[in-house]
Design an enzyme around this catalytic site. Sequence first.
Site: not given
Ligand code: F6R
Length: 260
Positions: A67, A136
């Site tokens: 993303d 979430d």
């Molecule tokens: C990032 C992504 C998101 C993160 C998720 C967790 O490329 O696709 O799904 O993996 O928001 O984020 P963190 O690791 O910062 O808790």
Amino acid sequence: MEIIVRENAEIASKQAGKYIANKIRHANDIVLGLATGGTPVKMYNELVRQHKEEGLSFAKVSSFNLDEYIGLTGDHDQSYRYFMNDNLFNHVDIDKSKTRVPNGMAEDIPTECAAYEEDMKNAGGVALQVLGLGTDGHIGFNEPGSSLASRTRIKTLTKQTCEDNARFFNSIAEVPIHCITMGIGTIMEAEEIVLLAFGEGKADVIKEMVEGAISAECPATILQMHPNVKIFIDDAAAAKLTHLEYHKYVYNNKPAWQQF
Ligand code: F6R
């Protein structure tokens, strides 16, 4: 789903990094799907360490990131292109022209998304997809309510995700609310998935993902339907699993040929 519970994020990240490094070593060419955020940083550190100290080469690796924020250029320090360069690509021998992150500055978003899907297909599909997990239940930025069959497209981030990600920006007002993300259907086509999640803040969503009913309400539950998923978590993230002791028992009693 194989649940690998380790004492802390350092140990789990190092193990996940070793696992991925071995996949890279044993493949001729490999297409990786990559994630950003706080969670995979230590795993990328391990890949970089193996490149510098153990001769791990990325010369035959190509990659597609999950993303990107819409409206951030690749040189913005919170863009996911910047993150990937900073945490991995700048430190290994990967050909950057073979690394793809959705273009969040594209004028025509649907065309960018369709081209991203096409490029993935032409590359032979993702062999190994790295995932983090949103509090979430999102994977990629597929927020609750996302179609379980969705493809790469624009999504609007939930308030919860914006709040979670505000820690990387000066204020929540700076967090872009739109992104391009691989769809859930796209992610599910990867041959293999490695998901990482650490800390007590992820304990509820880990329980939901592993034990909850499959539902678009918690997109990560769809991973129950994937035939080859490894979940690397620490004790804190694992704390609410009903069958925690069983998962540890399985891991500790793997036949030699299954160990990694
Ligand atoms: C990032 C992504 C998101 C993160 C998720 C967790 O490329 O696709 O799904 O993996 O928001 O984020 P963190 O690791 O910062 O808790």
